[in-house]
Design an enzyme around this catalytic site. Structure first.
Site, mmCIF file in Angstrom:
data_model
loop_
_atom_site.group_PDB
_atom_site.id
_atom_site.type_symbol
_atom_site.label_atom_id
_atom_site.label_comp_id
_atom_site.label_asym_id
_atom_site.label_seq_id
_atom_site.Cartn_x
_atom_site.Cartn_y
_atom_site.Cartn_z
ATOM 1 N N CYS A 84 -15.901 3.099 -20.480
ATOM 2 C CA CYS A 84 -17.250 3.188 -19.902
ATOM 3 C C CYS A 84 -18.208 2.098 -20.383
ATOM 4 O O CYS A 84 -18.969 1.550 -19.580
ATOM 5 C CB CYS A 84 -17.843 4.566 -20.167
ATOM 6 S SG CYS A 84 -16.925 5.909 -19.371
ATOM 7 N N CYS A 127 -12.073 2.710 -15.126
ATOM 8 C CA CYS A 127 -12.423 4.125 -14.936
ATOM 9 C C CYS A 127 -11.154 4.958 -14.838
ATOM 10 O O CYS A 127 -10.879 5.622 -13.838
ATOM 11 C CB CYS A 127 -13.279 4.263 -13.676
ATOM 12 S SG CYS A 127 -14.061 5.883 -13.471
ATOM 13 N N CYS A 145 -24.185 5.470 -13.715
ATOM 14 C CA CYS A 145 -23.107 6.455 -13.504
ATOM 15 C C CYS A 145 -23.594 7.812 -13.985
ATOM 16 O O CYS A 145 -23.888 8.003 -15.173
ATOM 17 C CB CYS A 145 -21.859 6.033 -14.269
ATOM 18 S SG CYS A 145 -20.520 7.241 -14.193
ATOM 19 N N CYS A 199 -17.824 -0.897 -18.253
ATOM 20 C CA CYS A 199 -17.809 -0.671 -16.810
ATOM 21 C C CYS A 199 -19.099 -1.215 -16.196
ATOM 22 O O CYS A 199 -20.199 -0.906 -16.669
ATOM 23 C CB CYS A 199 -17.679 0.818 -16.507
ATOM 24 S SG CYS A 199 -17.713 1.190 -14.726
ATOM 25 N N GLU A 256 0.828 -1.205 0.000
ATOM 26 C CA GLU A 256 0.000 0.000 0.000
ATOM 27 C C GLU A 256 0.869 1.265 0.000
ATOM 28 O O GLU A 256 0.566 2.245 -0.683
ATOM 29 C CB GLU A 256 -0.932 0.004 1.213
ATOM 30 C CG GLU A 256 -2.061 -1.011 1.135
ATOM 31 C CD GLU A 256 -3.033 -0.710 0.015
ATOM 32 O OE1 GLU A 256 -3.335 0.476 -0.225
ATOM 33 O OE2 GLU A 256 -3.491 -1.667 -0.635
#
Length: 351
Positions: free
Chosen positions: A203, A196, A212, A206, A41
């Site tokens: 899109c 994205c 959205c 997605c 991370e």
């Protein structure tokens, strides 16, 4: 008119995407070891996955546990981080490992609020560690997640703005499911990184496009809002390359600031140098995220005045830094800023 996703439907679609398409074979996946998850991370902040993988594998090979990292020297840690940039991340990683070792007996804390108290760990990173390592239903909000949420719910404004960030966190908390949180969080990061994306998002493929708000109003490019532009500052420095008997003089930079804790070439004032004692090498520009560093390297000649050599061998030039001479074949064993390493390698190749 398009209606936004309900939290339940949103999380269900995201988890469905994870099981069908989510990334599951990265080196830090398939484990609940909080140390490896934490390391990944931190490395992934402001850095692409493909860049991180070899650094992560080398780091784990050298420091397989948090105890190994805590017992490592600053130079060992910085050498393994050299080239990843944002060196405060490495310093904080090392400090946090030492705190875990001394205050938590080498056992990574599980409570997200406690995790967040460790150096270099913010709310989102703490949430990621708590969910991936300990199965807790904690929300995350890295750059990828911000983009997915801002577009899905048409949250206007630059995420660095306090009010915008608060709105994004509220949405992140609301949408995070109590079950399969780790799958949900991983899928949110994957969606932002793969589908994205900042430019040319995919899109049509997605799983969230049906509701959205940005996609259905044909305003994807407006979200998330752009950071207000400022004039990009620059700084000019002279780097002194002082080589004697196959050794180069380096100064260890102070712990805080740019390249903190790394060994670098000393910065000098050109007016201290007489033209017959230096050779100006090709200047170059090193770009940081927030300013440009204009570097003029100066190679100190072999017949330079002894007093000048001694002056620039003294650590007071970059207090409170240390100074030392390193063999030229030893440079790959210490932490060097990337432009310093490239400059010295080129100089050796050309000599």
């Amino acid at each position: 008119m398009t209606t936004p996703w309900s939290p339940t439907d949103f999380s269900a679609k995201v988890i469905e995407y994870y099981h069908a398409h989510g990334r599951k074979h990265l080196p830090w996946q398939g484990t609940q070891d909080p140390y490896k998850i934490w390391l990944s991370e931190i490395m992934l902040q402001q850095t692409q996955v493909t860049t991180v993988i070899p650094y992560f594998e080398r780091f784990i090979e050298s420091f397989p546990t948090v105890t190994d990292l805590a017992q490592a020297t600053d130079d060992q840690v910085m050498q393994h981080w050299s080239g990843l940039g944002y060196y405060s991340r490495a310093r904080n990683l090392h400090k946090a490992a030492q705190i875990i070792e001394t205050e938590f007996s080498g056992v990574f804390p599980q409570d997200p609020e406690t995790i967040e108290t460790l150096p270099g760990i913010g709310r989102s990173t703490a949430g990621a560690i708590a969910s991936f390592a300990f199965g807790q239903p904690t929300a995350i909000l890295d750059g990828n997640v911000k983009r997915v949420l801002a577009r899905s719910y048409a949250i206007e404004g630059w995420p660095g703005n306090g009010k915008v960030l608060k709105a994004l966190w509220q949405r992140a908390e609301t949408n995070t499911p109590q079950q399969e949180t780790a799958a949900y969080n991983q899928a949110m990061m994957d969606l932002g990184a793969i589908v994205c994306t900042r430019s040319k998002p995919d899109c049509p493929d997605c799983p969230l496009s049906k509701h959205c708000l940005a996609y259905n109003s044909n305003s994807i490019e407006q979200y998330p809002g752009k950071k207000p532009k400022k004039a990009r500052p620059s700084k000019s420095v002279y780097w002194l390359i002082n080589i004697r008997q196959e050794k180069v003089l380096l100064h260890k930079r102070p712990p805080s600031g740019i390249w903190g804790g790394l060994w670098a070439l000393p910065e000098v004032q050109q007016k201290e140098m007489s033209p017959d004692q230096i050779q100006q090498l090709d200047p170059f520009v090193h770009k940081f995220s927030h300013y440009d560093l204009q570097v003029q390297p100066l190679l100190l000649s072999s017949n330079a005045d002894k007093a000048l050599v001694e002056k620039n061998s003294h650590p007071s030039i970059m207090e409170p830094a240390q100074a030392d001479w390193f063999s030229l074949n030893q440079l790959n064993e210490i932490g060097l800023p990337t432009p310093v390493s490239k400059l010295l390698v080129k100089l050796l190749e050309d000599s």
